[in-house]
Design an enzyme around this catalytic site. Structure first.
Site, PDB file in Angstrom:
ATOM      1  N   HIS A 192       0.941  -1.313  -0.191  1.00  0.00           N
ATOM      2  CA  HIS A 192      -0.043   0.101   0.018  1.00  0.00           C
ATOM      3  C   HIS A 192       0.974   1.383   0.160  1.00  0.00           C
ATOM      4  CE1 HIS A 192      -3.124   2.759   1.296  1.00  0.00           C
ATOM      5  NE2 HIS A 192      -2.280   3.363   2.146  1.00  0.00           N
ATOM      6  N   GLU A 193       1.976   1.414   0.848  1.00  0.00           N
ATOM      7  CA  GLU A 193       2.821   2.513   1.000  1.00  0.00           C
ATOM      8  C   GLU A 193       3.466   2.689  -0.404  1.00  0.00           C
ATOM      9  OE1 GLU A 193       2.843   4.566   3.204  1.00  0.00           O
ATOM     10  OE2 GLU A 193       1.356   3.742   4.519  1.00  0.00           O
TER      11      GLU A 193
ATOM     12  N   HIS B 113       1.630   4.576  -3.130  1.00  0.00           N
ATOM     13  CA  HIS B 113       1.649   5.850  -2.929  1.00  0.00           C
ATOM     14  C   HIS B 113       2.959   6.406  -3.850  1.00  0.00           C
ATOM     15  CE1 HIS B 113      -1.563   6.706  -0.026  1.00  0.00           C
ATOM     16  NE2 HIS B 113      -1.088   5.862   0.606  1.00  0.00           N
TER      17      HIS B 113
ATOM     18  N   GLU C 271      -5.722   7.031  -0.826  1.00  0.00           N
ATOM     19  CA  GLU C 271      -5.742   5.895  -0.062  1.00  0.00           C
ATOM     20  C   GLU C 271      -6.591   4.896  -0.702  1.00  0.00           C
ATOM     21  OE1 GLU C 271      -4.011   5.487   2.821  1.00  0.00           O
ATOM     22  OE2 GLU C 271      -3.330   7.581   2.462  1.00  0.00           O
TER      23      GLU C 271
END
Length: 468
Positions: free
Chosen positions: A328-329, A332, A408
């Site tokens: 997920h990070e 970004h 997100e």
């Protein structure tokens, strides 16, 4: 006839500086009341939602649900009182002329040290030091109460009083070491920059923020926490493999001992260009969390009942789940969110400096806050950036919150494409549980405040993927 005059006419008769002053105060209270109204709606949710909603039945047991409800209720009450206090404090400072008083006091102090009124930058630094000292001192009781009453009561606080104070003093000193030199240079640039000073001032703040981001993790963060390289092993290999698969230029992976402060968990990456590091909180990792170690050591001769109790408390995520959180990070990064955020904030910063250049010559702005004879640059920065821009800042921060929620969802979807939907699903539930997040929220409150989408929405988006 004066008695017959309507509020509009009275307002029109007020001098410009009084109108500016009243507008600033009124807007500040309007924002405060709006926030208080939202918080009230959210508190009602905490108070009335006493049973786990049906769609959360699989996700949250009623004990955790109740714990998180009470934690959020306490936090909400605390933020109501601290918000009220800071609003009243700010109003009193404005009404009693706190800013000009502190400015004159700074002038007296720098005058005693042999710097006359022509040394405006020296006076500005004394002013900043006194102002930050004042807010550190008035904020201390709130911070103590938050850490040692609320966080303590709900089992998050890991600090001792000594550690807390050492930390606070360290933080204050480090802040001054950055704030004072940066401010003095900024004021100097504004003073000598001529007509286009706003361009130079903006470039200077851009450079400073890039430098701070670069040195923060290597030189500033280690003053407060211990960073250890993640030991060789399965997790490290998996992280490196994943980074390689999306061309993330990973150079180091660290574990930070966040557990000395609090048992909240997190992960982030930082660094420029080809030099990226990943930082994992020890509280995120099942194998490294100090809380799990304590229970593991005490298990040998104990009876079964105790064992099952500690098993429940186990904190952190399994390796696959940690990888999903990192997926997920890294999403970004891969989707350019970090760069987009930097561009937005720099465009905003440029716009603010430009408007500052337009407004700085207006004497009535200074007069509104009690500066009739002098127009110090630092005070101008404060008045314009903090007070005059506040309506703009409110709108901007709302837009950024909306954007952040979109980012997100996109980062979740990215982790999903990496095939981590199931693990991220499990990790989000675990992190929500470990951090006692409350999964039910009032829609306006959530829309205004949540930079991350509510848990249920994120899980729903991931669930569709799991079924595919």
């Amino acid at each position: 006839s004066a008695a017959m005059a309507g509020p509009g006419e009275l307002w029109a008769e007020l001098p410009v500086e009084k109108r500016i002053f009243c507008s600033v105060l009124l807007f500040s209270w309007a924002v405060y009341l709006w926030e208080a109204f939202l918080a009230h709606r959210q508190r009602r949710v905490y108070r009335t939602t006493t049973h786990v909603p049906q769609e959360l039945g699989q996700i949250m047991d009623s004990e955790t649900f109740e714990k998180s409800r009470l934690y959020q209720l306490d936090k909400s009450t605390f933020s109501f009182w601290s918000g009220l206090y800071s609003e009243v404090e700010g109003t009193m400072i404005l009404l009693c002329g706190g800013i000009p008083f502190l400015w004159n006091l700074s002038g007296q102090i720098s005058g005693r040290a042999g710097f006359g009124p022509e040394y405006e930058i020296v006076q500005s630094l004394v002013f900043l030091l006194l102002a930050t000292l004042f807010s550190a001192v008035t904020g201390l009781p709130w911070s103590l109460y938050n850490t040692f009453v609320i966080e303590e009561k709900h089992g998050f606080n890991q600090q001792t009083l000594g550690f807390f104070f050492k930390d606070a003093i360290k933080k204050f000193i480090v802040t001054q070491c950055i704030l004072l030199p940066v401010t003095s240079l900024l004021l100097y640039i504004i003073k000598i920059g001529g007509d286009y000073f706003f361009i130079y001032a903006w470039l200077f703040t851009l450079v400073v923020s890039l430098v701070l981001v670069t040195i923060y993790a290597d030189y500033i963060a280690p003053l407060f926490d211990k960073f250890i390289p993640l030991p060789e092993g399965e997790l490290k290999q998996q992280i490196e493999t994943m980074a390689k698969s999306i061309d993330f230029p990973l150079t180091k992976v660290y574990v930070v001992e966040g557990s000395k402060r609090s048992s909240h968990s997190n992960a982030y990456f930082y660094g420029f260009f080809k030099n990226k590091r990943i930082v994992l909180f020890d509280t995120l990792l099942e194998d490294y969390s100090a809380l799990n170690k304590e229970t593991a050591e005490g298990e040998d001769g104990e009876n079964e009942e105790k064992k099952s109790k500690t098993k429940n408390k186990k904190q952190g995520c399994k390796n696959e789940e940690v990888l999903a959180v990192l997926g997920h990070e890294l999403g970004h990064w891969k989707l350019g969110h970090t760069v987009k955020n930097i561009i937005i904030s720099q465009m905003n910063s440029f716009l603010c400096f430009f408007l500052f250049a337009v407004l700085i010559g207006r004497k009535e702005l200074f007069a509104a806050f009690g500066f009739y004879d002098t127009q110090p640059t630092l005070i101008g920065l404060m008045i314009i950036f903090q007070f005059i821009f506040s309506p703009y800042n409110e709108v901007l921060s709302f837009c950024l919150t909306v954007l952040s929620r979109r980012f997100e969802f996109q980062a979740d979807a990215f982790a999903k494409e990496l095939g981590k939907a199931k693990d991220l699903y499990a990790a989000l539930i675990k992190l929500n549980k470990d951090n006692l997040g409350f999964p039910v929220s009032d829609w306006i409150f959530s829309m205004w405040h949540y930079s991350h989408p509510p848990l249920l929405e994120r899980l729903q988006a991931l669930k569709d993927a799991k079924q595919e």
